[in-house]
Design a protein around this motif. Structure first.
Motif, PDB file in Angstrom:
ATOM      1  N   TYR A 220      40.160  49.484  42.606  1.00 61.33           N
ATOM      2  CA  TYR A 220      39.940  50.063  43.927  1.00 61.33           C
ATOM      3  C   TYR A 220      38.809  51.096  43.941  1.00 61.33           C
ATOM      4  O   TYR A 220      38.410  51.553  45.011  1.00 61.33           O
ATOM      5  CB  TYR A 220      41.225  50.709  44.448  1.00 61.33           C
ATOM      6  CG  TYR A 220      42.355  49.718  44.639  1.00 61.33           C
ATOM      7  CD1 TYR A 220      42.527  49.041  45.841  1.00 61.33           C
ATOM      8  CD2 TYR A 220      43.249  49.449  43.596  1.00 61.33           C
ATOM      9  CE1 TYR A 220      43.552  48.120  46.007  1.00 61.33           C
ATOM     10  CE2 TYR A 220      44.269  48.529  43.751  1.00 61.33           C
ATOM     11  CZ  TYR A 220      44.426  47.867  44.958  1.00 61.33           C
ATOM     12  OH  TYR A 220      45.440  46.947  45.112  1.00 61.33           O
ATOM     13  N   HIS A 233      36.263  49.833  48.297  1.00 59.72           N
ATOM     14  CA  HIS A 233      37.701  50.069  48.407  1.00 59.72           C
ATOM     15  C   HIS A 233      38.331  49.096  49.402  1.00 59.72           C
ATOM     16  O   HIS A 233      39.374  48.488  49.133  1.00 59.72           O
ATOM     17  CB  HIS A 233      37.949  51.518  48.836  1.00 59.72           C
ATOM     18  CG  HIS A 233      39.390  51.918  48.798  1.00 59.72           C
ATOM     19  ND1 HIS A 233      39.833  53.146  49.242  1.00 59.72           N
ATOM     20  CD2 HIS A 233      40.511  51.258  48.387  1.00 59.72           C
ATOM     21  CE1 HIS A 233      41.137  53.222  49.094  1.00 59.72           C
ATOM     22  NE2 HIS A 233      41.572  52.078  48.579  1.00 59.72           N
ATOM     23  N   ALA A 236      38.548  45.680  47.981  1.00 63.22           N
ATOM     24  CA  ALA A 236      39.601  45.594  46.968  1.00 63.22           C
ATOM     25  C   ALA A 236      40.981  45.492  47.599  1.00 63.22           C
ATOM     26  O   ALA A 236      41.856  44.772  47.095  1.00 63.22           O
ATOM     27  CB  ALA A 236      39.527  46.813  46.047  1.00 63.22           C
ATOM     28  N   ILE A 237      41.176  46.196  48.712  1.00 62.64           N
ATOM     29  CA  ILE A 237      42.458  46.101  49.412  1.00 62.64           C
ATOM     30  C   ILE A 237      42.695  44.666  49.875  1.00 62.64           C
ATOM     31  O   ILE A 237      43.797  44.115  49.726  1.00 62.64           O
ATOM     32  CB  ILE A 237      42.505  47.075  50.608  1.00 62.64           C
ATOM     33  CG1 ILE A 237      42.506  48.529  50.117  1.00 62.64           C
ATOM     34  CG2 ILE A 237      43.739  46.809  51.467  1.00 62.64           C
ATOM     35  CD1 ILE A 237      42.369  49.548  51.221  1.00 62.64           C
ATOM     36  N   HIS A 246      48.719  53.746  48.855  1.00 63.48           N
ATOM     37  CA  HIS A 246      47.994  53.535  50.097  1.00 63.48           C
ATOM     38  C   HIS A 246      48.830  54.018  51.285  1.00 63.48           C
ATOM     39  O   HIS A 246      50.061  53.943  51.262  1.00 63.48           O
ATOM     40  CB  HIS A 246      47.638  52.056  50.276  1.00 63.48           C
ATOM     41  CG  HIS A 246      46.429  51.635  49.512  1.00 63.48           C
ATOM     42  ND1 HIS A 246      46.499  50.940  48.326  1.00 63.48           N
ATOM     43  CD2 HIS A 246      45.106  51.834  49.762  1.00 63.48           C
ATOM     44  CE1 HIS A 246      45.274  50.728  47.869  1.00 63.48           C
ATOM     45  NE2 HIS A 246      44.412  51.261  48.724  1.00 63.48           N
TER      46      HIS A 246
END
Length: 254
Positions: A220, A233, A236-237, A246
């Motif tokens: 992340y 980021h 990556a989520i 998160h």
């Protein structure tokens, strides 16, 4: 070549004044707390609050200790002790923040950084989570004695927000923490030394936490983006899914 103006010299040296703190001491404040938050806008990780306690009654007036040194001499000596380059953490390079945080901790040894987790943010919202982290920071400082005033960065007093029933259940013992009167200062972290010190301590402490979490949840980019919504980021989520760190009540794009 033209000489740099006074503003440029102040910028290079950082904050070299305790004007606000001295004014508080003159009003009869014995101890105050400079406070700033970090991580409010992150998609992942806790929100943190840095707090720096300063016994201005004795340090800047000599009143509490019966010192007979003129206040202007006390003030000059205290200003000389401000760490060089102290300013808003966002204006300090990452490589400089660590040494500056160490200098701030020596300058004002009565300090704390406290947090509200992503899960707590999801339960009570970001304003109440800031309140929770701030109360926890005050609780950590209580061992040094009470504070008469909080100097809070920004225009919004989230520290004095009344607790909702849902928040009180999450706060547990933090609900009983006494919150002193609060004064807010827009861009206070760039001009008030105690707030700037809190800003530096909060930023370095939370960045270190996010680096640890990055090792636990690789991919992340938290070591670099500190949980904020960078393109890496967010991608990556979408690719890896969300983690327990998160803020699932936020728009994560999934």
């Amino acid at each position: 070549m033209a000489k740099p103006g006074a503003a440029a010299i102040r910028s290079a040296a950082g904050i070299r004044t305790l004007e606000t703190e001295a004014e508080c001491a003159a009003e009869g404040v014995r101890a105050l707390v400079g406070m700033d938050e970090v991580g409010r806008g992150s998609l992942a990780g806790p929100v943190g609050v840095g707090a720096v306690r300063y016994a201005v009654g004795s340090a800047l007036s000599g009143r509490d200790e019966g010192i007979r040194v003129p206040p202007e001499e006390l003030l000059a000596a205290e200003v000389a002790g401000i760490p060089a380059g102290l300013r808003d953490s966002k204006q300090v390079s990452p490589g400089r923040r660590g040494p500056l945080a160490e200098a701030v901790a020596l300058w004002r040894p009565q300090h704390a950084v406290a947090y509200a987790s992503a899960a707590e943010i999801d339960r009570v919202g970001i304003t109440m989570a800031l309140n929770l982290a701030g109360r926890r920071a005050l609780a950590a400082l209580a061992v040094h004695g009470p504070a008469d005033l909080v100097l809070l960065d920004g225009s919004h007093d989230w520290l004095s927000a009344p607790l909702t029933l849902d928040a009180a259940a999450v706060f547990a013992e933090a609900a009983d923490v006494e919150v002193p009167p609060v004064r807010t200062f827009v861009k206070g972290d760039g001009r008030i030394a105690t707030i700037a010190g809190a800003s530096i301590l909060a930023k370095t402490n939370r960045d270190a936490r996010m680096r640890d979490l990055d090792a636990e949840f690789p991919g992340y980019g938290w070591a670099g983006n500190a949980g904020y919504g960078s393109q890496q980021h967010r991608e990556a989520i979408r690719a890896l899914g969300v983690t327990p760190h998160h803020r699932t009540s936020w728009n994560l794009g999934v």
